[in-house]
Design an enzyme around this catalytic site. Structure first.
Site, PDB file in Angstrom:
ATOM      1  N   HIS A 232       0.805  -1.233   0.000  1.00 41.97           N
ATOM      2  CA  HIS A 232       0.000   0.000   0.000  1.00 41.97           C
ATOM      3  C   HIS A 232       0.833   1.276   0.000  1.00 41.97           C
ATOM      4  O   HIS A 232       0.298   2.363  -0.166  1.00 41.97           O
ATOM      5  CB  HIS A 232      -0.956   0.037   1.202  1.00 41.97           C
ATOM      6  CG  HIS A 232      -0.246   0.357   2.481  1.00 41.97           C
ATOM      7  ND1 HIS A 232       0.377  -0.596   3.230  1.00 41.97           N
ATOM      8  CD2 HIS A 232      -0.049   1.531   3.123  1.00 41.97           C
ATOM      9  CE1 HIS A 232       0.942  -0.040   4.279  1.00 41.97           C
ATOM     10  NE2 HIS A 232       0.701   1.252   4.249  1.00 41.97           N
TER      11      HIS A 232
HETATM   12  C1  UD1 Z   1      -1.930   5.785   5.254  1.00 42.07           C
HETATM   13  C2  UD1 Z   1      -0.557   6.240   5.762  1.00 42.07           C
HETATM   14  C3  UD1 Z   1       0.399   5.074   5.808  1.00 42.07           C
HETATM   15  C4  UD1 Z   1      -0.192   3.906   6.556  1.00 42.07           C
HETATM   16  C5  UD1 Z   1      -1.507   3.535   5.921  1.00 42.07           C
HETATM   17  C6  UD1 Z   1      -2.123   2.357   6.625  1.00 42.07           C
HETATM   18  C7  UD1 Z   1      -0.116   8.571   5.126  1.00 42.07           C
HETATM   19  C8  UD1 Z   1       0.767   9.475   4.338  1.00 42.07           C
HETATM   20  N1  UD1 Z   1       0.033   7.254   4.920  1.00 42.07           N
HETATM   21  O1  UD1 Z   1      -1.799   5.490   3.886  1.00 42.07           O
HETATM   22  O2  UD1 Z   1       1.595   5.466   6.437  1.00 42.07           O
HETATM   23  O3  UD1 Z   1       0.698   2.814   6.523  1.00 42.07           O
HETATM   24  O4  UD1 Z   1      -2.386   4.675   5.985  1.00 42.07           O
HETATM   25  O5  UD1 Z   1      -3.218   1.872   5.967  1.00 42.07           O
HETATM   26  O6  UD1 Z   1      -0.897   9.030   5.921  1.00 42.07           O
HETATM   27  N2  UD1 Z   1      -9.010   5.156   0.674  1.00 42.07           N
HETATM   28  C9  UD1 Z   1     -10.213   4.516   0.621  1.00 42.07           C
HETATM   29  N3  UD1 Z   1     -10.848   4.246   1.796  1.00 42.07           N
HETATM   30  C10 UD1 Z   1     -10.311   4.570   3.005  1.00 42.07           C
HETATM   31  C11 UD1 Z   1      -9.089   5.234   3.049  1.00 42.07           C
HETATM   32  C12 UD1 Z   1      -8.436   5.523   1.874  1.00 42.07           C
HETATM   33  O7  UD1 Z   1     -10.723   4.189  -0.443  1.00 42.07           O
HETATM   34  O8  UD1 Z   1     -10.935   4.263   4.030  1.00 42.07           O
HETATM   35  C13 UD1 Z   1      -8.296   5.406  -0.573  1.00 42.07           C
HETATM   36  C14 UD1 Z   1      -8.536   6.764  -1.144  1.00 42.07           C
HETATM   37  O9  UD1 Z   1      -8.585   6.668  -2.548  1.00 42.07           O
HETATM   38  C15 UD1 Z   1      -7.272   7.517  -0.782  1.00 42.07           C
HETATM   39  C16 UD1 Z   1      -6.225   6.410  -0.797  1.00 42.07           C
HETATM   40  O10 UD1 Z   1      -6.915   5.246  -0.357  1.00 42.07           O
HETATM   41  O11 UD1 Z   1      -7.002   8.555  -1.640  1.00 42.07           O
HETATM   42  C17 UD1 Z   1      -5.051   6.642   0.099  1.00 42.07           C
HETATM   43  O12 UD1 Z   1      -5.461   7.023   1.386  1.00 42.07           O
HETATM   44  P1  UD1 Z   1      -4.475   7.889   2.328  1.00 42.07           P
HETATM   45  O13 UD1 Z   1      -5.262   8.743   3.225  1.00 42.07           O
HETATM   46  O14 UD1 Z   1      -3.418   8.553   1.491  1.00 42.07           O
HETATM   47  O15 UD1 Z   1      -3.785   6.832   3.243  1.00 42.07           O
HETATM   48  P2  UD1 Z   1      -3.107   5.418   2.945  1.00 42.07           P
HETATM   49  O16 UD1 Z   1      -2.584   5.258   1.588  1.00 42.07           O
HETATM   50  O17 UD1 Z   1      -4.034   4.400   3.464  1.00 42.07           O
END
Ligand code: UD1
Length: 391
Positions: A232
């Site tokens: 991820h």
């Molecule tokens: C975040 C943390 C990472 C951690 C991870 C655990 C940061 C910079 N990174 O990354 O260090 O290891 O969480 O899971 O904060 N999305 C969904 N549903 C959700 C959440 C996210 O669909 O409930 C999708 C969205 O398209 C979003 C993407 O995932 O844009 C990334 O979400 P983001 O908030 O950047 O966090 P993670 O990649 O999960």
């Protein structure tokens, strides 16, 4: 700043605010909540009022509500529903919504965990509003400033007054940056408390064992006869070549490769039109208990997650890290973890090679009682530059 310290009946009371938003932070929060509950239950002074703020960075059921449920976490006092977006949008929403909450609650400590965007938002806001800030899992470094998590950690550490590190090496990283060294004019306090995720694992492994048979059956794999894969990190998901290389290597392995697909990775795979094949079996994100149960029974674990690397280590399951560096160097030094490199061949080689691990020497992250130390340190905010050992 006016603190919230007051009295509750005859008992002096303090107020702490934990700010969390992403899956690994819910796991880290669990043992801290338990330690606070125990302190209050035993009638120790002062009474600790614990305000939990969920920024809403993670919002899908499998990566948020399910974990609150399985870890028996208190319902968050505030839900900020910041959701996803570019870093600017996500951070702006979190900070704007946190401002009112922090102003209203006036906590004696703001506590942030790990290295996510929620950590960054909480740290910035607390420091700017002059509320004392404590960072759980301080001092971890990958020496890769391009990683969002590395940027988040550095900011949180440099803004914190109390830095609670998981290991001696994390403490050394802070000292190299001038934090907690003799003469540190900001009088920050660095304390090695151990890894709170180890507390969480020890507290939940027995329950996880009870769901193991059902999880194995549902996913159609036998204990010891599968690999477990998680991907991820932006450094993998945002580079299609790298992502394809990992999936090609995984699909060529001789055993089924269970792949719980993180929401971020799912979006990327869909956008790129990639359908993992061969040995790889995509499944929905797993609950914390199912993940522990399946990690413990995997032949090996392939991951880019920091938390999963440590869980593999605690469970004594060999790990292959799908990155060039790790914040958990002890796992590699002890032979329990291998950095995979970035070709199909180097990943395959890392999976097939075995090393003799001397587990009896392997306790660099404390003894699983970190949360109690965290509570003690938060209750002792006026001591300066104390350094304690984790075990
Ligand atoms: C975040 C943390 C990472 C951690 C991870 C655990 C940061 C910079 N990174 O990354 O260090 O290891 O969480 O899971 O904060 N999305 C969904 N549903 C959700 C959440 C996210 O669909 O409930 C999708 C969205 O398209 C979003 C993407 O995932 O844009 C990334 O979400 P983001 O908030 O950047 O966090 P993670 O990649 O999960």
């Amino acid at each position: 700043m006016t603190g919230a310290t007051g009295t509750d009946g005859n008992r002096r009371a303090v107020k702490w605010m934990s700010i969390v938003g992403a899956r690994p932070q819910f796991i880290k929060l669990g043992p801290v909540c338990r330690a606070i509950d125990e302190h209050n239950r035993l009638g120790r002074a002062p009474l600790i009022k614990h305000v939990v703020v969920h920024t809403g960075q993670h919002y899908d059921h499998e990566v948020s509500a399910l974990l609150f449920d399985q870890l028996a976490l208190p319902k968050p006092t505030y839900q900020l529903a910041a959701g996803s977006g570019t870093i600017a949008v996500q951070l702006a929403r979190m900070i704007a919504r946190l401002e009112g909450v922090v102003n209203q609650e006036k906590p004696d400590w703001v506590v942030v965990y790990g290295d996510t965007n929620s950590t960054l938002a909480g740290a910035l806001l607390a420091a700017r509003m002059k509320f004392p800030l404590a960072h759980v899992e301080a001092g971890c470094r990958s020496s890769n400033l391009e990683m969002p998590e590395e940027q988040n950690r550095i900011v949180a550490d440099h803004l914190s007054r109390l830095l609670l590190t998981p290991s001696q090496s994390a403490e050394e990283n802070l000292r190299k940056e001038g934090i907690g060294v003799p003469g540190d004019r900001q009088r920050k306090r660095v304390v090695v408390v151990g890894d709170v995720m180890y507390d969480a694992l020890l507290q939940n492994l027995g329950i996880a064992d009870k769901v193991a048979d059902a999880a194995l059956e549902e996913l159609g794999v036998e204990a010891g006869d599968y690999y477990l894969l998680t991907i991820h990190r932006a450094e993998n998901t945002d580079h299609p070549d790298r992502l394809q290389t990992i999936l090609r290597a995984a699909s060529s392995l001789e055993l089924p490769v269970l792949f719980p697909v993180h929401p971020r990775t799912k979006h990327v795979l869909t956008a790129l039109g990639i359908t993992p094949n061969g040995s790889v079996r995509c499944v929905n994100p797993l609950g914390y208990l199912e993940m522990l149960a399946l990690s413990k029974r995997a032949r090996k674990i392939l991951t880019d997650s920091g938390g999963v690397q440590k869980e593999a280590f605690y469970l004594r399951v060999p790990c292959v890290t799908l990155r060039d560096r790790t914040e958990w160097p002890e796992t590699v030094e002890l032979g329990a973890n291998r950095l995979a490199g970035d070709s199909v061949e180097s990943i395959q080689e890392a999976v097939f090679s075995t090393k003799q691990v001397n587990w009896s020497q392997a306790s660099p992250y404390g003894d699983g009682a970190s949360a109690n130390r965290i509570v003690c340190e938060l209750l002792n905010p006026f001591a300066v530059s104390v350094t304690a050992q984790a075990s």
